[in-house]
Scaffold this motif. Structure first.
Motif, PDB file in Angstrom:
ATOM      1  N   UNK A   1      -1.736  -3.105  -7.874  1.00 36.83           N
ATOM      2  CA  UNK A   1      -2.867  -2.302  -8.343  1.00 36.83           C
ATOM      3  C   UNK A   1      -4.206  -3.023  -8.285  1.00 36.83           C
ATOM      4  N   UNK A   2      -4.188  -4.318  -8.059  1.00 34.55           N
ATOM      5  CA  UNK A   2      -5.449  -5.061  -8.057  1.00 34.55           C
ATOM      6  C   UNK A   2      -6.107  -5.104  -6.685  1.00 34.55           C
ATOM      7  N   UNK A   3      -5.417  -4.647  -5.662  1.00 37.74           N
ATOM      8  CA  UNK A   3      -5.979  -4.679  -4.317  1.00 37.74           C
ATOM      9  C   UNK A   3      -5.753  -3.339  -3.641  1.00 37.74           C
ATOM     10  N   UNK A   4      -6.350  -3.207  -2.476  1.00 35.56           N
ATOM     11  CA  UNK A   4      -6.128  -2.002  -1.695  1.00 35.56           C
ATOM     12  C   UNK A   4      -7.369  -1.155  -1.575  1.00 35.56           C
ATOM     13  N   UNK A   5      -7.284  -0.230  -0.686  1.00 35.30           N
ATOM     14  CA  UNK A   5      -8.381   0.695  -0.446  1.00 35.30           C
ATOM     15  C   UNK A   5      -7.827   2.107  -0.491  1.00 35.30           C
ATOM     16  N   UNK A   6      -8.687   3.077  -0.776  1.00 34.78           N
ATOM     17  CA  UNK A   6      -8.204   4.454  -0.788  1.00 34.78           C
ATOM     18  C   UNK A   6      -7.725   4.885   0.600  1.00 34.78           C
ATOM     19  N   UNK A   7      -6.486   5.313   0.691  1.00 29.96           N
ATOM     20  CA  UNK A   7      -5.934   5.826   1.943  1.00 29.96           C
ATOM     21  C   UNK A   7      -6.432   7.247   2.152  1.00 29.96           C
ATOM     22  N   UNK A   8      -6.542   7.692   3.403  1.00 33.89           N
ATOM     23  CA  UNK A   8      -7.053   9.047   3.659  1.00 33.89           C
ATOM     24  C   UNK A   8      -6.313  10.147   2.899  1.00 33.89           C
ATOM     25  N   UNK A   9      -5.005   9.979   2.680  1.00 32.13           N
ATOM     26  CA  UNK A   9      -4.233  11.013   1.986  1.00 32.13           C
ATOM     27  C   UNK A   9      -4.216  10.843   0.470  1.00 32.13           C
ATOM     28  N   UNK A  10      -4.756   9.730  -0.053  1.00 31.24           N
ATOM     29  CA  UNK A  10      -4.860   9.568  -1.505  1.00 31.24           C
ATOM     30  C   UNK A  10      -5.761  10.662  -2.062  1.00 31.24           C
ATOM     31  N   UNK A  11      -5.624  10.918  -3.357  1.00 29.77           N
ATOM     32  CA  UNK A  11      -6.458  11.922  -4.009  1.00 29.77           C
ATOM     33  C   UNK A  11      -7.481  11.262  -4.927  1.00 29.77           C
ATOM     34  N   UNK A  12      -8.677  11.844  -4.959  1.00 34.21           N
ATOM     35  CA  UNK A  12      -9.712  11.458  -5.911  1.00 34.21           C
ATOM     36  C   UNK A  12     -10.001  12.677  -6.771  1.00 34.21           C
ATOM     37  N   UNK A  13      -9.927  12.488  -8.082  1.00 31.80           N
ATOM     38  CA  UNK A  13     -10.211  13.563  -9.027  1.00 31.80           C
ATOM     39  C   UNK A  13     -11.488  13.178  -9.765  1.00 31.80           C
ATOM     40  N   UNK A  14     -12.642  13.777  -9.405  1.00 34.86           N
ATOM     41  CA  UNK A  14     -13.886  13.439 -10.103  1.00 34.86           C
ATOM     42  C   UNK A  14     -13.782  13.774 -11.587  1.00 34.86           C
ATOM     43  N   UNK A  15     -14.214  12.823 -12.405  1.00 34.24           N
ATOM     44  CA  UNK A  15     -14.200  13.036 -13.850  1.00 34.24           C
ATOM     45  C   UNK A  15     -15.524  13.652 -14.280  1.00 34.24           C
TER      46      UNK A  15
ATOM     47  N   UNK B   1      -8.815  15.144  -1.240  1.00 37.63           N
ATOM     48  CA  UNK B   1      -8.291  14.073  -0.391  1.00 37.63           C
ATOM     49  C   UNK B   1      -9.422  13.105  -0.096  1.00 37.63           C
ATOM     50  N   UNK B   2      -9.112  11.812  -0.046  1.00 34.79           N
ATOM     51  CA  UNK B   2     -10.115  10.787   0.253  1.00 34.79           C
ATOM     52  C   UNK B   2     -10.809  11.108   1.572  1.00 34.79           C
ATOM     53  N   UNK B   3     -10.021  11.520   2.572  1.00 37.07           N
ATOM     54  CA  UNK B   3     -10.583  11.809   3.892  1.00 37.07           C
ATOM     55  C   UNK B   3     -11.607  12.944   3.848  1.00 37.07           C
ATOM     56  N   UNK B   4     -11.501  13.822   2.847  1.00 33.19           N
ATOM     57  CA  UNK B   4     -12.440  14.942   2.730  1.00 33.19           C
ATOM     58  C   UNK B   4     -13.650  14.605   1.866  1.00 33.19           C
ATOM     59  N   UNK B   5     -13.434  13.833   0.799  1.00 35.97           N
ATOM     60  CA  UNK B   5     -14.516  13.594  -0.158  1.00 35.97           C
ATOM     61  C   UNK B   5     -15.429  12.442   0.242  1.00 35.97           C
ATOM     62  N   UNK B   6     -14.894  11.355   0.770  1.00 38.13           N
ATOM     63  CA  UNK B   6     -15.750  10.201   1.071  1.00 38.13           C
ATOM     64  C   UNK B   6     -16.873  10.509   2.057  1.00 38.13           C
TER      65      UNK B   6
END
Length: 197
Positions: A147-161, A175-180
């Motif tokens: 959990x201390x490393x890594x980058x958002x993968x295109x299929x990961x999800x981001x939920x804006x707070x 999806x990261x690929x859509x939001x970034x």
């Protein structure tokens, strides 16, 4: 599917536990934390990563770059989270940073409940985008990842707070690929207008 909440570094957890047992609780700018009768416990540790979208806007191709800046613990008093406690990495190791309350606390709890109801298992993290004053729940698809490393993968999800920036739906998984790309466009400076002379 249950979320795969990561184990925080032991020194980060110890620093929050020490702060909960110290005068820092009475001095905190968190009325809800000061008013709790009974024990307080740190729960749901989430690694906090920072993303500088400007780097993404100028970078040619590649995965977005993030860096771990801390661990956030929801502080439970009784049957609800009353505050959050942040830790930070210092040259001497993990140290307690501060307690806080506010809209991101309830928003984080809500987003975690939403993620628990999803059909896919995720490793929850927080992703801060300071240039947009934005915080997201980052649902990482590799539940066994460090959990201390890594980058958002295109299929990961981001939920804006909530509160989310104008035009970005809070509590809607993207999806990261859509939001970034959308976030990167918001930080590109507008073109300079030519002179009218």
């Amino acid at each position: 599917m249950p979320l795969h909440v990561s184990q925080p570094p032991a020194p980060a957890l110890r620093s929050v536990l020490a702060a909960l047992g110290s005068p820092a609780v009475r001095e905190a700018h968190t009325p809800a934390l000061r008013s709790v009768q009974g024990p307080l416990s740190p729960e749901l540790p989430l690694p906090v990563h920072v993303l500088d979208v400007r780097d993404q806007a100028v970078a040619a191709v590649g995965a977005p770059r993030t860096r771990l800046t801390g661990w956030r613990f929801l502080i439970r008093g009784g049957d609800r989270a009353v505050a959050a406690g942040d830790t930070m990495l210092t040259p001497d190791g993990w140290a307690f940073s501060h307690f806080f309350e506010g809209p991101y606390l309830t928003s984080t709890e809500r987003a975690l409940r939403q993620a628990e109801a999803m059909q896919t298992a995720y490793q929850p993290r927080l992703l801060s985008i300071p240039d947009l004053y934005m915080l997201t729940l980052w649902l990482h698809g590799d539940t066994e990842a460090d959990p201390s490393v890594g980058t958002p993968a295109p299929a990961d999800l981001l939920v804006p707070l909530a509160p989310a920036p104008p035009g970005i739906a809070a509590h809607f998984p993207h999806r990261v690929a859509d939001l970034l790309p959308v976030l990167s466009l918001r930080l590109v400076p507008p073109p300079l207008l030519g002179s009218t002379a």
